[in-house]
Motif scaffolding. Structure first.
Motif, PDB file in Angstrom:
ATOM      1  N   SER A 144       0.823  -1.211   0.000  1.00  0.00           N
ATOM      2  CA  SER A 144       0.000   0.000   0.000  1.00  0.00           C
ATOM      3  C   SER A 144       0.855   1.259   0.000  1.00  0.00           C
ATOM      4  CB  SER A 144      -0.924   0.025   1.203  1.00  0.00           C
ATOM      5  OG  SER A 144      -2.048  -0.779   0.956  1.00  0.00           O
ATOM      6  N   VAL A 189     -10.283   4.160  -1.698  1.00  0.00           N
ATOM      7  CA  VAL A 189      -8.955   4.764  -1.555  1.00  0.00           C
ATOM      8  C   VAL A 189      -8.713   5.760  -2.678  1.00  0.00           C
ATOM      9  CG1 VAL A 189      -6.470   4.286  -1.652  1.00  0.00           C
ATOM     10  CG2 VAL A 189      -7.967   2.825  -0.292  1.00  0.00           C
ATOM     11  N   LYS A 238     -12.438  -2.030  -1.327  1.00  0.00           N
ATOM     12  CA  LYS A 238     -11.846  -0.856  -0.688  1.00  0.00           C
ATOM     13  C   LYS A 238     -11.015  -0.019  -1.655  1.00  0.00           C
ATOM     14  CE  LYS A 238     -11.564  -2.758   3.963  1.00  0.00           C
ATOM     15  NZ  LYS A 238     -10.666  -3.040   5.085  1.00  0.00           N
ATOM     16  N   GLN A 257      -4.711  -3.496  -0.250  1.00  0.00           N
ATOM     17  CA  GLN A 257      -6.086  -3.982  -0.169  1.00  0.00           C
ATOM     18  C   GLN A 257      -6.301  -5.119  -1.162  1.00  0.00           C
ATOM     19  OE1 GLN A 257      -5.203  -0.812   0.115  1.00  0.00           O
ATOM     20  NE2 GLN A 257      -6.079  -0.259   2.070  1.00  0.00           N
ATOM     21  N   VAL A 313      -3.755  -3.407   9.248  1.00  0.00           N
ATOM     22  CA  VAL A 313      -4.714  -3.902  10.245  1.00  0.00           C
ATOM     23  C   VAL A 313      -5.578  -5.004   9.651  1.00  0.00           C
ATOM     24  CG1 VAL A 313      -6.736  -3.246  11.596  1.00  0.00           C
ATOM     25  CG2 VAL A 313      -4.710  -1.793  11.596  1.00  0.00           C
ATOM     26  N   ASP A 314      -5.994  -4.827   8.397  1.00  0.00           N
ATOM     27  CA  ASP A 314      -6.823  -5.848   7.759  1.00  0.00           C
ATOM     28  C   ASP A 314      -6.069  -7.162   7.613  1.00  0.00           C
ATOM     29  OD1 ASP A 314      -9.272  -6.593   6.747  1.00  0.00           O
ATOM     30  OD2 ASP A 314      -8.697  -6.159   4.686  1.00  0.00           O
ATOM     31  N   ASP A 327      -4.832   0.756   7.077  1.00  0.00           N
ATOM     32  CA  ASP A 327      -5.942  -0.153   6.804  1.00  0.00           C
ATOM     33  C   ASP A 327      -5.448  -1.492   6.263  1.00  0.00           C
ATOM     34  OD1 ASP A 327      -8.816  -0.847   6.263  1.00  0.00           O
ATOM     35  OD2 ASP A 327      -8.019  -0.880   4.215  1.00  0.00           O
ATOM     36  N   LEU A 343      -3.745   6.461   6.017  1.00  0.00           N
ATOM     37  CA  LEU A 343      -4.871   5.610   6.396  1.00  0.00           C
ATOM     38  C   LEU A 343      -4.953   4.374   5.498  1.00  0.00           C
ATOM     39  CD1 LEU A 343      -7.264   5.424   8.343  1.00  0.00           C
ATOM     40  CD2 LEU A 343      -8.624   6.590   6.626  1.00  0.00           C
ATOM     41  N   ASN A 344      -4.623   4.526   4.228  1.00  0.00           N
ATOM     42  CA  ASN A 344      -4.584   3.407   3.302  1.00  0.00           C
ATOM     43  C   ASN A 344      -3.567   2.356   3.759  1.00  0.00           C
ATOM     44  OD1 ASN A 344      -4.240   1.962   0.648  1.00  0.00           O
ATOM     45  ND2 ASN A 344      -2.416   3.223   0.559  1.00  0.00           N
ATOM     46  N   LYS A 395      -9.457  -7.546  -0.478  1.00  0.00           N
ATOM     47  CA  LYS A 395     -10.549  -6.628  -0.132  1.00  0.00           C
ATOM     48  C   LYS A 395     -10.671  -5.621  -1.277  1.00  0.00           C
ATOM     49  CE  LYS A 395     -11.040  -8.361   3.970  1.00  0.00           C
ATOM     50  NZ  LYS A 395     -12.167  -8.711   4.731  1.00  0.00           N
TER      51      LYS A 395
END
Length: 147
Positions: free
Chosen positions: A10, A30, A26, A18, A109-110, A106, A102-103, A23
């Motif tokens: 990312s 983004v 998402k 993602q 964490v994902d 995310d 944040l991307n 995912k």
């Protein structure tokens, strides 16, 4: 899936982490966030330059007093418009950086949560029970884990 690998992907290309996490829904979010914030940055930069250039022309004495946009604005309004667009440009840059970070977060964490076990043996349910001392209804949560 490795969280560090998802975060690295990312960081290299927004949305790639993602995709690595599968995912795919998402990715448009983004790019929409980045696209809107970058567009806002360029728009405010362009408007800031227009008002700044007109103010410079007034200082040089080469401005057109019959200009349809700037002709009826005084110097204070030109300076105020410059500050307005400069502030919005700076906020747009902060928003762009924030969405980029944040991307990455995310994706990381994902990837961590993909490894988390969620099955039917885990449950959370609200519970109403009557207090035996004063006969009032109490609210509680019960966390159950069945082996």
């Amino acid at each position: 899936m490795k969280p560090s690998k998802a975060a690295f992907y990312s960081a290299i290309l927004p949305g790639l982490g993602q995709a690595y996490n599968k995912k795919y829904w998402k990715i448009p979010i983004v790019y929409a966030g980045l696209g809107i914030s970058i567009y806002s940055y360029t728009f405010n930069q362009r408007e800031y330059n227009k008002f700044r250039d007109e103010y410079k022309r007034r200082l040089d004495g080469t401005s057109d007093p019959n200009h349809p946009i700037y002709g009826n604005l005084d110097d204070a309004r030109l300076i105020s418009a410059q500050k307005f667009h400069q502030r919005n440009r700076d906020l747009s840059m902060l928003l762009t950086v924030g969405i980029y970070i944040l991307n990455i977060v995310d994706a990381n964490v994902d990837a961590h949560l993909i490894q988390f076990n969620v099955n039917d043996n885990l449950s959370v349910k609200p519970d109403l029970y009557q207090n035996q001392l004063n006969n009032r209804q109490n609210v509680g949560l019960s966390f159950n884990y069945n082996f």
